[in-house]
Each structure stands twice: as structure tokens, then as C-alpha cells.
Scaffold this active site. Structure first.
Site, mmCIF file in Angstrom:
data_model
loop_
_atom_site.group_PDB
_atom_site.id
_atom_site.type_symbol
_atom_site.label_atom_id
_atom_site.label_comp_id
_atom_site.label_asym_id
_atom_site.label_seq_id
_atom_site.Cartn_x
_atom_site.Cartn_y
_atom_site.Cartn_z
ATOM 1 N N LYS A 1 -59.999 -49.784 55.668
ATOM 2 C CA LYS A 1 -60.620 -50.383 56.829
ATOM 3 C C LYS A 1 -61.417 -51.542 56.545
ATOM 4 O O LYS A 1 -61.689 -52.492 57.381
ATOM 5 C CB LYS A 1 -61.181 -49.211 57.275
ATOM 6 N N TYR B 1 -58.780 -44.909 52.253
ATOM 7 C CA TYR B 1 -58.900 -45.154 53.871
ATOM 8 C C TYR B 1 -59.942 -46.053 54.166
ATOM 9 O O TYR B 1 -59.633 -47.010 54.883
ATOM 10 C CB TYR B 1 -59.061 -43.670 54.631
ATOM 11 N N GLY C 1 -51.705 -42.189 70.343
ATOM 12 C CA GLY C 1 -52.670 -41.317 69.437
ATOM 13 C C GLY C 1 -53.701 -40.743 70.320
ATOM 14 O O GLY C 1 -53.878 -40.959 71.631
ATOM 15 N N PHE C 2 -54.656 -40.407 69.715
ATOM 16 C CA PHE C 2 -55.772 -39.358 70.270
ATOM 17 C C PHE C 2 -56.656 -40.562 71.039
ATOM 18 O O PHE C 2 -56.729 -40.464 72.406
ATOM 19 C CB PHE C 2 -56.507 -38.970 69.251
ATOM 20 N N ILE C 3 -57.231 -41.373 70.400
ATOM 21 C CA ILE C 3 -58.178 -42.438 71.084
ATOM 22 C C ILE C 3 -57.325 -43.520 71.939
ATOM 23 O O ILE C 3 -58.029 -43.735 73.151
ATOM 24 C CB ILE C 3 -59.111 -43.333 70.106
HETATM 25 N N1 LIG Z 1 -60.502 -40.238 65.324
HETATM 26 C C1 LIG Z 1 -61.633 -40.541 64.631
HETATM 27 O O1 LIG Z 1 -62.607 -39.798 64.484
HETATM 28 C C2 LIG Z 1 -61.721 -42.083 64.236
HETATM 29 C C3 LIG Z 1 -62.858 -42.415 63.428
HETATM 30 C C4 LIG Z 1 -62.758 -43.655 63.008
HETATM 31 C C5 LIG Z 1 -61.871 -44.595 63.057
HETATM 32 N N2 LIG Z 1 -60.761 -44.067 63.577
HETATM 33 C C6 LIG Z 1 -59.583 -44.875 63.817
HETATM 34 O O2 LIG Z 1 -59.229 -45.316 65.260
HETATM 35 C C7 LIG Z 1 -57.880 -45.374 65.157
HETATM 36 C C8 LIG Z 1 -57.163 -44.387 66.181
HETATM 37 O O3 LIG Z 1 -57.720 -42.934 65.400
HETATM 38 P P1 LIG Z 1 -56.783 -41.557 66.161
HETATM 39 O O4 LIG Z 1 -57.753 -40.678 65.802
HETATM 40 O O5 LIG Z 1 -56.475 -41.810 67.576
HETATM 41 O O6 LIG Z 1 -55.798 -41.596 65.135
HETATM 42 P P2 LIG Z 1 -54.087 -41.293 65.641
HETATM 43 O O7 LIG Z 1 -53.260 -40.954 64.291
HETATM 44 O O8 LIG Z 1 -54.052 -40.033 66.783
HETATM 45 O O9 LIG Z 1 -53.603 -42.608 66.275
HETATM 46 C C9 LIG Z 1 -52.950 -43.648 65.705
HETATM 47 C C10 LIG Z 1 -51.704 -43.928 66.298
HETATM 48 O O10 LIG Z 1 -51.121 -45.085 65.500
HETATM 49 C C11 LIG Z 1 -49.799 -44.909 65.392
HETATM 50 N N3 LIG Z 1 -49.296 -45.597 63.994
HETATM 51 C C12 LIG Z 1 -49.543 -45.333 62.704
HETATM 52 N N4 LIG Z 1 -48.792 -46.217 62.143
HETATM 53 C C13 LIG Z 1 -48.408 -47.253 62.999
HETATM 54 C C14 LIG Z 1 -47.737 -48.548 62.855
HETATM 55 N N5 LIG Z 1 -47.337 -48.832 61.278
HETATM 56 N N6 LIG Z 1 -47.092 -49.040 63.747
HETATM 57 C C15 LIG Z 1 -47.336 -48.395 64.884
HETATM 58 N N7 LIG Z 1 -48.157 -47.296 65.234
HETATM 59 C C16 LIG Z 1 -48.565 -46.852 64.214
HETATM 60 C C17 LIG Z 1 -49.650 -43.685 65.129
HETATM 61 O O11 LIG Z 1 -48.343 -43.081 65.649
HETATM 62 C C18 LIG Z 1 -50.781 -42.718 66.013
HETATM 63 O O12 LIG Z 1 -50.150 -42.509 67.468
HETATM 64 C C19 LIG Z 1 -57.133 -45.449 63.877
HETATM 65 O O13 LIG Z 1 -57.208 -46.670 63.454
HETATM 66 C C20 LIG Z 1 -58.230 -44.639 63.119
HETATM 67 O O14 LIG Z 1 -58.270 -44.958 61.782
HETATM 68 C C21 LIG Z 1 -60.448 -42.814 64.257
#
Ligand SMILES: NC(=O)c1ccc[n+]([C@@H]2O[C@H](COP(=O)([O-])OP(=O)(O)OC[C@H]3O[C@@H](n4cnc5c(N)ncnc54)[C@H](O)[C@@H]3O)[C@@H](O)[C@H]2O)c1
Length: 321
Positions: free
Chosen positions: A156, A152, A10-12
Site C-alpha cells: 500500500k 500488505y 467488495g465490502f467498502i
Molecule cells: N476493510 C478495511 O478495514 C480496510 C482498511 C484499510 C484499507 N482497505 C483497503 O480498501 C480496499 C477495499 O477493502 P475491502 O475491505 O472492501 O476489501 P474487499 O476484499 O471486500 O474488496 C476488494 C475487492 O477487490 C477485488 N479485487 C481484488 N483483486 C482484484 C483485481 N486484480 N482486479 C479487480 N478486482 C480485484 C476483490 O474481488 C474484492 O471484491 C482494499 O484496497 C483494501 O486494501 C480496507
């Protein structure tokens, strides 16, 4: 260190894994390539990681008990960094049970598996959305956070509370990181900055829900990763929560559009739409706890961060469409 990073594609997660590998850590990544956005974007995120000798990427679901058990059996991890999950407020509105299953049950099972294999350090990606309607700005970690405005946010916060109970009953060491709207290269395609950028670039109107005065504490991904690495290095016994915010003034949707339009050198057209249930009006982080305990000091302001995002967007095009 040897770390299990979930959500690595994913992104982060991909930015974090790159940073950890660059400093010499060993990273095992688990990701299900959830179809929330295209696999191609996630494969691109992983290019540098797959090529690294200290990285291994496993495709699979955190809910797959047998697979998770096998990963831990082979593991020898110093800590779990759990970023996998279903992200996004709006898509959660119609799928509360799915969000609960992945984000709460998935997190619980992962923590149980970690404990079963003697891994006692767990970093969890939570969200500013947990503050919901109950917090006074700037949001401090001491707020009760018991009025979530979306499934959501509820998922969390629920996962945070389950982890807290495991600290008490099983001695897990947990650090919760509440990310505030993270952005930058590779940002998820449905998030505002990425979607607005695509719309301006393709001369389409930008749908703004509500008045446009809603504001967010945007956090550049490099800063969020620095805070996360620092939390990984300091994690210990007990339960801790840190806000990871951008460290400067929140940005309204209108200001965001102006920054993007300038960086792209193209005019923006706004189309007003009704407000969406579930959206929080304003987010602003009190980052003093992270500053003090983690040495967290965000460096990239919104102008610079948007310039970096647009540079990436130009090179990689409108991924995700
Ligand atoms: N980007 C933001 O602004 C933000 C803000 C607050 C919290 N978050 C949290 O940070 C985390 C990463 O966020 P992101 O923006 O990189 O999201 P993202 O969707 O790019 O990354 C999440 C990854 O988790 C994987 N995933 C989903 N369900 C899964 C499962 N059941 N088993 C294994 N892998 C699974 C997805 O394929 C994806 O690659 C998430 O938990 C998100 O809720 C992100």
C-alpha cells in the site's frame, strides 16, 4: 459525476457505489471476484447495484491491460476510485509477490491507463497499516511511514509513492485515503469483528493472538464512505493523504469481544494463541486533516456500529463459511 469504481463487489466498494448511485452519480464498477472470500458474498453485495439503471458492473482484472483500456475508451470518467486490491495483513505474509503485483503494479497500470485517456483524478484506498513500526500515536499523515510490518502494508505504501511520482511527472491529481479498520454490514468474513461474531454465535472459542490488549481505531463503513465521497467531490491537482479513522477511542480486542457478546446475547470463550508477526499492536488515527479539508465527522461509535453489524449478521447468516 461519472466514476470508475474498482473493487465494487467488495465490502467498502459496494457501500460506496450504493451511496454514489443514490445521489445521482453514474458508476462503472470493475471487480475480478478474487477468491479471497466467496463469490456468493460479493454477488449479494451487488444486488442493489446491479439493479440500478446508472450502474454497470464489469467482471475483470485491473491487470488486464486490454480490458482496462476498453473500459477507459468507453468511459468519459470524471475520476477513478481505486479500491480493488488484495486486502489483509495476515494473508500477505506468505504471498509478498502476489500482493506487490496486484496492489502496486495493478495500481500503477490503472493510473497509467487513466492518464492515457485523459482522466486526471485518482482516489486510492490505502491503509492505516502503512504507519507500521515508525509512527507515534495518534498517527498523522506527516509521519514518514517507512517501516512497514507486512507485505500488505509495504504494497500500500509503495502504491502511494508510485502515485505521488505520477503527480509530479504526469500531472495526475491523487487523493490517498488511509482507512483504519473498517467494519459494518458486509465486512469481509476473515476480519476480526465478523470472524469473532461467527465464533460466538456458533459457540466456538475465539482465537486471540497475543495478550488481547492490542487495539484498533475501528471505523464504521458508513463513515468511511462519507469521507470517501467527500474526497471524490474535492479532488483536485496535486497529492493529498487523509486518515479516515473512527474518531473516538481505540477499542481493544477484549472490549470488542465484550461488545459482540452483549449484542449477540451469547457468552464468548477466548482461546489464547501466539502473537502473529506482521500485526501492528495499536492503531489510532489523527483525523484532523480530514476534518478540516473534507468536513469528515464520523458519527457511529463502536457500540452502535457493532449493533448494526450484528443485526445484519442475523439477517444474512454466516456468509463466507
Ligand atoms: N476493510 C478495511 O478495514 C480496510 C482498511 C484499510 C484499507 N482497505 C483497503 O480498501 C480496499 C477495499 O477493502 P475491502 O475491505 O472492501 O476489501 P474487499 O476484499 O471486500 O474488496 C476488494 C475487492 O477487490 C477485488 N479485487 C481484488 N483483486 C482484484 C483485481 N486484480 N482486479 C479487480 N478486482 C480485484 C476483490 O474481488 C474484492 O471484491 C482494499 O484496497 C483494501 O486494501 C480496507
Amino acid at each position: 459525476m461519472k466514476l470508475l469504481v474498482t473493487g465494487i463487489a467488495g465490502f467498502i466498494g459496494s457501500h460506496l457505489a450504493e451511496r454514489l448511485l443514490a445521489r445521482g452519480d453514474t458508476v462503472v464498477g470493475l471487480d475480478s471476484f478474487d477468491p479471497f472470500y466467496p463469490r456468493a458474498a460479493k454477488e449479494k453485495n451487488l444486488e442493489g447495484i446491479r439493479a440500478h439503471e446508472s450502474a454497470r458492473v464489469i467482471e475483470g482484472d485491473i491487470l488486464d491491460e486490454a480490458l482496462v483500456d476498453e473500459i477507459f475508451r468507453e468511459g468519459g470518467f470524471d475520476a477513478v476510485v481505486h479500491l480493488a486490491g488484495l486486502a489483509g495483513v495476515r494473508p500477505s505474509l506468505g504471498a509478498p509477490a502476489r500482493y506487490q503485483r496486484v496492489n502496486v503494479e495493478g495500481t500503477t497500470r490503472l493510473a497509467e491507463a487513466a492518464l492515457a485517456h485523459g482522466v486526471r483524478r485518482f482516489v486510492f484506498a490505502s491503509s492505516s497499516s502503512v504507519y507500521g513500526a515508525s509512527a507515534r500515536a495518534p498517527f498523522a499523515e506527516s509521519e514518514r511511514a517507512d517501516e512497514p510490518l507486512s507485505p500488505y502494508a509495504a504494497s500500500k505504501r509503495s502504491a502511494e509513492l508510485v502515485l505521488r511520482s505520477l503527480v509530479h511527472v504526469r500531472g495526475l491529481g491523487v487523493t490517498v485515503l488511509r482507512y483504519f479498520t473498517v467494519y459494518g454490514p458486509r465486512q469481509r468474513p476473515e476480519m476480526a469483528i465478523h470472524a469473532f461474531c461467527r465464533a460466538i454465535d456458533q459457540s466456538r472459542p475465539i482465537p486471540i493472538h497475543g495478550s488481547g490488549s492490542a487495539s484498533r481505531d475501528y471505523t464504521y463503513v458508513g463513515d468511511a464512505v462519507s469521507g470517501t465521497v467527500s474526497a471524490i467531490d474535492r479532488i483536485d491537482e496535486g497529492f493529498r493523504i487523509y486518515n479516515l479513522g473512527g474518531g473516538s477511542q481505540p477499542t481493544t480486542l477484549f472490549q470488542l469481544v465484550t461488545h459482540l457478546s452483549r449484542a449477540l446475547g451469547k457468552p464468548a470463550r477466548i482461546e489464547h494463541r501466539p502473537e502473529v508477526v506482521g500485526d501492528v499492536q495499536h492503531t489510532v488515527a489523527d483525523i484532523s486533516a480530514a476534518r478540516e479539508a473534507l468536513g469528515y465527522a464520523p458519527e457511529v461509535d463502536i457500540r452502535e456500529g457493532i449493533a448494526r453489524f450484528v443485526a445484519w449478521y442475523r439477517e444474512h447468516g454466516a456468509a463466507g463459511e
